[in-house]
Scaffold this motif. Sequence first.
Motif, PDB file in Angstrom:
ATOM      1  N   LEU A 114       0.776  -1.178  -0.015  1.00 22.32           N
ATOM      2  CA  LEU A 114       0.028  -0.114  -0.129  1.00 22.32           C
ATOM      3  C   LEU A 114       0.599   1.211  -0.001  1.00 22.32           C
ATOM      4  O   LEU A 114       0.520   2.318  -0.637  1.00 22.32           O
ATOM      5  N   LYS A 115       2.005   1.016   0.695  1.00 26.80           N
ATOM      6  CA  LYS A 115       2.956   2.252   0.780  1.00 26.80           C
ATOM      7  C   LYS A 115       3.587   2.694  -0.626  1.00 26.80           C
ATOM      8  O   LYS A 115       3.603   3.682  -0.910  1.00 26.80           O
ATOM      9  N   LEU A 116       3.764   1.396  -1.348  1.00 24.34           N
ATOM     10  CA  LEU A 116       4.396   1.664  -2.776  1.00 24.34           C
ATOM     11  C   LEU A 116       3.343   2.320  -3.775  1.00 24.34           C
ATOM     12  O   LEU A 116       3.819   3.285  -4.443  1.00 24.34           O
ATOM     13  N   LEU A 117       1.956   1.849  -3.324  1.00 30.48           N
ATOM     14  CA  LEU A 117       0.967   2.420  -4.308  1.00 30.48           C
ATOM     15  C   LEU A 117       0.666   4.176  -4.115  1.00 30.48           C
ATOM     16  O   LEU A 117       0.733   4.882  -4.880  1.00 30.48           O
ATOM     17  N   PHE A 118       0.832   4.370  -2.902  1.00 31.93           N
ATOM     18  CA  PHE A 118       0.594   5.702  -2.226  1.00 31.93           C
ATOM     19  C   PHE A 118       1.759   6.629  -2.971  1.00 31.93           C
ATOM     20  O   PHE A 118       1.771   7.756  -3.343  1.00 31.93           O
ATOM     21  N   GLY A 169       3.465   5.966  -5.733  1.00 30.83           N
ATOM     22  CA  GLY A 169       3.564   5.959  -7.160  1.00 30.83           C
ATOM     23  C   GLY A 169       2.320   7.320  -7.370  1.00 30.83           C
ATOM     24  O   GLY A 169       2.527   7.943  -8.369  1.00 30.83           O
ATOM     25  N   VAL A 170       1.243   7.345  -6.787  1.00 26.01           N
ATOM     26  CA  VAL A 170       0.030   8.091  -6.932  1.00 26.01           C
ATOM     27  C   VAL A 170       0.766   9.672  -6.581  1.00 26.01           C
ATOM     28  O   VAL A 170       0.412  10.510  -7.316  1.00 26.01           O
ATOM     29  N   TRP A 171       1.425   9.746  -5.536  1.00 21.40           N
ATOM     30  CA  TRP A 171       2.153  11.095  -5.049  1.00 21.40           C
ATOM     31  C   TRP A 171       2.966  11.528  -6.204  1.00 21.40           C
ATOM     32  O   TRP A 171       3.011  12.587  -6.534  1.00 21.40           O
ATOM     33  N   VAL A 172       4.074  10.692  -6.606  1.00 21.21           N
ATOM     34  CA  VAL A 172       4.985  10.735  -7.838  1.00 21.21           C
ATOM     35  C   VAL A 172       4.062  11.493  -9.101  1.00 21.21           C
ATOM     36  O   VAL A 172       4.407  12.574  -9.498  1.00 21.21           O
ATOM     37  N   CYS A 173       2.991  10.636  -9.435  1.00 25.11           N
ATOM     38  CA  CYS A 173       2.146  11.139 -10.702  1.00 25.11           C
ATOM     39  C   CYS A 173       1.566  12.613 -10.359  1.00 25.11           C
ATOM     40  O   CYS A 173       1.631  13.309 -11.396  1.00 25.11           O
ATOM     41  N   ALA A 174       0.836  12.763  -9.355  1.00 33.78           N
ATOM     42  CA  ALA A 174       0.545  13.934  -8.881  1.00 33.78           C
ATOM     43  C   ALA A 174       1.360  15.163  -8.985  1.00 33.78           C
ATOM     44  O   ALA A 174       1.101  16.327  -9.565  1.00 33.78           O
ATOM     45  N   VAL A 175       2.604  14.900  -8.271  1.00 33.01           N
ATOM     46  CA  VAL A 175       3.590  15.896  -8.554  1.00 33.01           C
ATOM     47  C   VAL A 175       4.053  16.395  -9.794  1.00 33.01           C
ATOM     48  O   VAL A 175       4.306  17.381 -10.252  1.00 33.01           O
ATOM     49  N   THR A 176       4.153  15.258 -10.565  1.00 27.81           N
ATOM     50  CA  THR A 176       4.738  15.549 -12.162  1.00 27.81           C
ATOM     51  C   THR A 176       3.552  16.216 -12.690  1.00 27.81           C
ATOM     52  O   THR A 176       4.078  17.142 -13.677  1.00 27.81           O
ATOM     53  N   LEU A 177       2.378  15.740 -12.523  1.00 26.21           N
ATOM     54  CA  LEU A 177       1.290  16.551 -13.388  1.00 26.21           C
ATOM     55  C   LEU A 177       1.241  18.073 -13.003  1.00 26.21           C
ATOM     56  O   LEU A 177       0.972  18.940 -13.775  1.00 26.21           O
ATOM     57  N   GLY A 178       1.271  18.215 -11.674  1.00 22.29           N
ATOM     58  CA  GLY A 178       1.389  19.509 -11.235  1.00 22.29           C
ATOM     59  C   GLY A 178       2.333  20.299 -11.617  1.00 22.29           C
ATOM     60  O   GLY A 178       2.272  21.526 -12.147  1.00 22.29           O
ATOM     61  N   SER A 179       3.659  19.872 -11.515  1.00 21.97           N
ATOM     62  CA  SER A 179       4.840  20.941 -11.933  1.00 21.97           C
ATOM     63  C   SER A 179       4.474  20.984 -13.579  1.00 21.97           C
ATOM     64  O   SER A 179       4.810  21.938 -14.278  1.00 21.97           O
ATOM     65  N   VAL A 180       3.928  19.904 -14.579  1.00 26.85           N
ATOM     66  CA  VAL A 180       3.849  20.222 -15.931  1.00 26.85           C
ATOM     67  C   VAL A 180       3.056  21.260 -16.306  1.00 26.85           C
ATOM     68  O   VAL A 180       2.986  22.065 -17.133  1.00 26.85           O
ATOM     69  N   TYR A 181       1.826  20.839 -15.168  1.00 25.42           N
ATOM     70  CA  TYR A 181       0.682  22.211 -15.657  1.00 25.42           C
ATOM     71  C   TYR A 181       1.201  23.639 -15.223  1.00 25.42           C
ATOM     72  O   TYR A 181       1.067  24.528 -16.059  1.00 25.42           O
TER      73      TYR A 181
END
Length: 189
Positions: free
Chosen positions: A2-6, A8-20
């Motif tokens: 579950l820690k690995l899944l969170f 991965g979601v956190w990395v995706c959110a940070v990446t999408l936010g920085s691109v935006y």
Amino acid sequence: MLKLLFTGVWVCAVTLGSVYFSMQYASAPVLSDAEAERRASEEYVPGEIVTVPVIKDGAVQGYFLAKLSFSAKREGIAKLHAPLRQLVTDELYDLLVGSKFIDVADTGSFDLPHFKLLVKDGLNGKLGREVITEVLVEQLEYLSKLDVERASSGQAIAYDKPAPVVDRNGNVAADKLPEAAVKASGSVH
């Protein structure tokens, strides 16, 4: 797991936010209405390499190679009696052949802004109205007769130390010179 899944979601959110946010701040600069209208009424005209012989004392001393492009008014280009490239070539020959504008013995005194202004004014004078709004220099070179002979025989061209471009007051902008040119010429005054 579950820690690995969170993570991965956190990395995706940070990446999408920085691109935006980077896309928001990287937008094109806002032009004023006058500037946008001026740019819309102009056209970029690519140049071609023109080889002009430099004549001094009744003999060819070398060759001046120039590739100039232009920003020109669309309506002015449409009214020309000949293609702009041919008119530019003709004007460069009129300007440079046999003139004292390029001093072969003192290439260090070449004034690029004055050269661009001279070409622009000469072309607009030849056309009878202001068609050319800006001269863009893509390439400027001077080859002496010895350089041409060496190149035609397959030898490497031996270049002298770089000649810096100076402004109208004779000042050399050392910070605009490549580092190798500053080292080769010693201290720039």
